[in-house]
Scaffold this motif. Structure first.
Motif, short mmCIF file in Angstrom:
data_model
loop_
_atom_site.label_atom_id
_atom_site.label_comp_id
_atom_site.label_asym_id
_atom_site.label_seq_id
_atom_site.Cartn_x
_atom_site.Cartn_y
_atom_site.Cartn_z
N LEU A 411 35.43 -32.07 -1.01
CA LEU A 411 35.93 -32.99 -2.02
C LEU A 411 37.39 -32.67 -2.31
O LEU A 411 37.75 -31.52 -2.59
N ALA A 412 38.26 -33.67 -2.22
CA ALA A 412 39.70 -33.48 -2.43
C ALA A 412 40.05 -33.75 -3.89
O ALA A 412 39.27 -34.36 -4.63
N PRO A 413 41.22 -33.30 -4.35
CA PRO A 413 41.63 -33.56 -5.74
C PRO A 413 41.72 -35.06 -6.03
O PRO A 413 42.12 -35.86 -5.17
N PHE A 414 41.38 -35.44 -7.26
CA PHE A 414 41.47 -36.86 -7.64
C PHE A 414 41.54 -36.97 -9.16
O PHE A 414 41.21 -36.03 -9.89
N THR A 415 42.00 -38.13 -9.61
CA THR A 415 42.00 -38.48 -11.03
C THR A 415 41.42 -39.87 -11.18
O THR A 415 41.90 -40.82 -10.53
N VAL A 416 40.39 -40.01 -12.00
CA VAL A 416 39.86 -41.33 -12.34
C VAL A 416 40.53 -41.78 -13.63
O VAL A 416 40.45 -41.10 -14.66
N VAL A 417 41.22 -42.92 -13.57
CA VAL A 417 41.93 -43.46 -14.73
C VAL A 417 41.22 -44.73 -15.18
O VAL A 417 40.98 -45.64 -14.37
N ILE A 418 40.86 -44.79 -16.46
CA ILE A 418 40.16 -45.95 -17.02
C ILE A 418 40.98 -46.48 -18.19
O ILE A 418 41.20 -45.77 -19.18
N ALA A 473 41.52 -49.59 -27.96
CA ALA A 473 42.32 -49.57 -26.72
C ALA A 473 42.79 -48.16 -26.41
O ALA A 473 43.51 -47.55 -27.20
N HIS A 474 42.39 -47.64 -25.25
CA HIS A 474 42.80 -46.30 -24.82
C HIS A 474 42.87 -46.25 -23.30
O HIS A 474 42.23 -47.04 -22.59
N GLU A 475 43.62 -45.25 -22.82
CA GLU A 475 43.55 -44.87 -21.43
C GLU A 475 42.88 -43.50 -21.39
O GLU A 475 43.37 -42.54 -21.97
N ALA A 476 41.73 -43.44 -20.73
CA ALA A 476 41.01 -42.17 -20.57
C ALA A 476 41.03 -41.80 -19.10
O ALA A 476 40.92 -42.67 -18.23
N ALA A 477 41.19 -40.51 -18.81
CA ALA A 477 41.27 -40.08 -17.42
C ALA A 477 40.62 -38.72 -17.26
O ALA A 477 40.67 -37.88 -18.17
N LEU A 535 37.30 -53.88 -19.58
CA LEU A 535 37.95 -53.01 -18.62
C LEU A 535 39.25 -53.66 -18.15
O LEU A 535 39.24 -54.74 -17.57
N ASP A 536 40.35 -52.98 -18.42
CA ASP A 536 41.67 -53.45 -18.01
C ASP A 536 41.96 -53.01 -16.58
O ASP A 536 42.32 -53.82 -15.72
N GLU A 537 41.82 -51.72 -16.32
CA GLU A 537 42.05 -51.19 -14.97
C GLU A 537 41.16 -49.97 -14.75
O GLU A 537 40.83 -49.25 -15.70
#
Length: 718
Positions: A411-418, A473-477, A535-537
């Motif tokens: 598994l490689a590094p990653f960031t899930v952005v919501i 409204a938030h950006e969670a990651a 869900l925006d993005e």
């Protein structure tokens, strides 16, 4: 795009038609049962003898729906006066009656005698509303009988006064006798039975031998024009960074059961159109790169068409959208996730459900038999700061792929952005699940308003929670940095949670996930009975601009958002790899949210182009008094010798600010713990090389390094 109707080019000053609101133009809303007023005003005298003027109401496919004829007559009973707009009228006659035609050259009615063509009715002052002319030689109105199936009616035959009318297809075509076509003509009424729709009013002027001129006016026939309106238009956000999407939504008033057509345009460019039922009241528009104010116009048409209308609607509204210039590609990503080349999977959710990440796969709506008819709907946030698809727990986005990166069997590094408008879910609800050959990663929104992630493979299971209540409204990651990955290898798996760009929680795990291969895979965003919210993005970041596998550099991104064009350089050390152009020597390692340097260890930053203005440098580190370091400033063209300046950093404050005041040919450095230092670069490079070196026995942990221009700083304080 083809247009529905190509307008004729008549002499518009010759023939015109009006209603009580004024002269009709293309796209006007005309109410059935209301008076219409025809006018003929020649520009110059005509050598032709005018015999009649026909008024034909045609459907979009040029079929007549109603018709009337003004016929010139010098005989007794010819009309000279027009009734008032409130007067009763005569309904236009059927264009399908026997003997009717849009051309009435040489009509016998022009002599003022009986003998109109079969299937028509000749009407003079005081005419009644005529009935069908289908009965040969008969009529319920008083008068003399002309040709078979026609009726001529004299003055005084009815108490209805002064206004004629256009009859529907169940009635005969009125022929209205007038002394002159240039006089005020009797008003006409559209039949009450005329269906709501798109029509053309065709006015044709005739002589004894030819049709002289024709005016064609496209209109919409409605029951009540006031029942159609655009109450308001909202732009989300009201100001948009250049090249970024915005969401436009309208509040539409329309009669129950109707389905008006809506067209959005900027200038002469149509940016979207659809019926109300198909979501035409909202649109996602990617604004131009050029900054400024843009006018977006929404038009409402009462009915739909197979192609776009060639004219503007009588009902429209315009909203102004401000387009601002983003500072850089990083600043632009603060508005919309990007660049797409850095995301393994990326759903913008701005106009479709497409995945535009480097996997380049298509997303589909969940195929659930009882819910096939459910269509995802775009919604703006209640606060108006964003928009996206509303997930209601009744649909999801599915695919047959694994959304996380695998490199060299691990598994490689990653960031899930919501980015979302988070609502209270009554129970734990799945937001994202993706699986691959026995490994599953999932994110759930719990009933307490938080997010939690689970990684499962065989007997290994890791759960991490953000520990933060999310509502609105938030950006969670969530960033996952597996052990043994990155440009400086990690000893543990680090899981970092960010909310609105700020680190809120860290978990460190000894477990790792290796021996992974790409096998049977799937993913689902939302789903039946799953997450509810807008869900925006949703994106999964996996590599930087240099193509190096890493996680999302939050500090760099948030700095670009804050400082915009003033930002010269930012490094946060919050990823799995060092930024492009950054190098280390000696004892150095990436740790949770920082770069650890042992005694004598150094980090060298990319060459800095010397700005025209003054600038500020800030180094942030762990606040430990025994730890110290120096920032050595070199000329990029002379790196072998002694540094131009060595600025002390470290100590208990947690940060060191260094101001560089621009001077002729160089700058003056001002920082605590050192004497102001004048730097002369007039004969050297205009670029600086900055090297931070650890000087204390305990080393130092650097958490960020920032350089911003400060044009308001003119000279150092005395």
């Amino acid at each position: 795009m083809p247009v529905l109707d190509s307008l004729d080019k008549p002499d518009t000053t010759t023939l015109s038609i009006s209603d009580s609101n004024g002269r009709l133009s293309a796209g006007a809303f005309v109410e059935a049962g209301k008076p219409l007023y025809v006018s003929y005003s020649p520009n110059k005298p005509s050598s032709d003898t005018l015999t009649s003027l026909s008024v034909d109401i045609q459907t979009a496919d040029a079929k007549s729906s109603a018709k009337a004829i003004f016929s010139v007559s010098s005989g007794q009973g010819a009309d000279k006066a027009v009734g008032s707009p409130s007067s009763a009228g005569t309904t236009l006659g059927s264009a399908s009656s026997s003997g009717s035609s849009s051309s009435t050259s040489g009509s016998a009615a022009s002599t003022g005698t009986t003998g109109a063509a079969a299937g028509t009715s000749v009407v003079s002052t005081g005419a009644a509303v005529l009935t069908s002319g289908n009965t040969s030689g008969s009529s319920s109105a008083a008068g003399t009988t002309g040709a078979a199936g026609s009726t001529t009616t004299d003055a005084g035959a009815s108490s209805t006064t002064g206004i004629s009318a256009l009859a529907d297809q169940s009635s005969s075509i009125p022929v209205i006798k007038v002394v002159s076509l240039t006089d005020s003509l009797p008003a006409l009424l559209l039949p009450d039975s005329l269906a709501v729709g798109f029509y053309k009013i065709v006015l044709t002027l005739h002589s004894a031998t030819a049709d002289l001129t024709t005016t064609s006016i496209p209109v919409f026939v409605v029951k009540d024009a006031s029942a159609y309106s655009i109450r308001s238009i909202t732009s989300t956000p009201p100001a948009v960074s250049s090249g970024q999407p915005c969401f436009l939504s309208a509040d539409i008033l329309a009669p129950d059961g109707s389905n008006p057509y809506l067209r959005w345009s900027v200038g002469k460019t149509v940016i979207g159109e659809a019926s109300l039922a198909d979501g035409g009241d909202q649109i996602s528009w990617t604004v131009p790169e050029k900054t400024g104010m843009y006018s977006v116009t929404l038009e409402l048409f009462p009915v739909s068409a197979s192609s776009s209308f060639a004219f503007t609607s009588a009902v429209s509204q315009t909203v102004k959208v401000a387009v601002d210039q983003g500072a850089s590609s990083v600043a632009a990503s603060a508005t919309e996730l990007g660049p797409e080349s850095s995301y393994y999977a990326l759903f913008h959710f701005s106009k479709d459900l497409q995945d535009v990440g480097i996997r380049s796969r298509s997303a589909t709506v969940s195929s659930v038999s009882s819910l096939k008819s459910i269509k995802p709907v775009l919604r703006s946030y209640p606060e108006g700061v964003g928009f996206g698809y509303e997930f209601t727990g009744s649909f999801g986005v599915d695919g047959g792929d694994f959304l996380l990166p695998i490199e060299n069997g691990a598994l490689a590094p990653f960031t899930v952005v919501i980015r979302a408008y988070f609502k209270q879910n009554t129970t734990s609800a799945s937001l994202l699940t993706t699986s691959n050959d026995g490994f599953t990663f999932s994110i759930v929104a719990d009933s307490a308003g938080g997010l939690a992630a689970t990684l499962v493979s065989g007997d290994t299971s890791i759960t991490s929670s953000a520990g933060t209540y999310l509502r609105g409204a938030h950006e969670a990651a969530i960033t996952v940095l597996p052990s043994g990955t990155g440009s400086i290898k990690r000893e543990t798996m680090d899981i970092l949670w960010f909310v609105d760009g700020q680190l809120v929680h860290v978990d460190r795990e000894k477990a790792g996930f290796t021996g992974m291969t790409k096998g049977q895979a799937s993913y689902r965003i939302g789903g039946i009975g799953a997450y509810q919210g807008i869900l925006d993005e949703l994106g999964i970041y996996t590599r930087n601009d240099a193509g190096i596998s890493t996680s999302l550099p939050f500090f760099q991104r948030e700095s670009a958002k804050k400082y915009r064009n003033a930002l010269l350089y930012a490094a946060g050390f919050d990823g799995a790899a060092l930024d492009k152009g950054v190098s280390v020597s000696g004892e150095a390692s990436l740790v949770t949210n920082g770069l650890s340097l042992g005694k004598g260890g150094t980090v060298t930053f990319p060459d800095l182009e010397l700005p025209e203005s003054s600038f500020r440098m800030r180094a942030e580190f762990d606040a430990t008094p025994s730890r110290a370091a120096f920032l050595d400033v070199f000329s990029a063209s002379s790196l072998d010798g002694k540094p131009l300046a060595s600025i002390p950093v470290g100590g208990s404050s947690g940060f060191t600010d260094m101001l560089a005041y621009r001077t002729q040919g160089g700058f003056t450095l001002v920082a605590s713990g050192m004497t102001d230092k004048a730097i002369d670069l007039s004969s050297g490079s205009a670029k600086l090389r900055l090297v931070l070196r650890s000087a204390g026995d305990d080393g130092i942990r650097l958490t960020s390094f920032l350089v911003v221009s400060e044009p308001d700083k003119v000279a150092p304080p005395k």
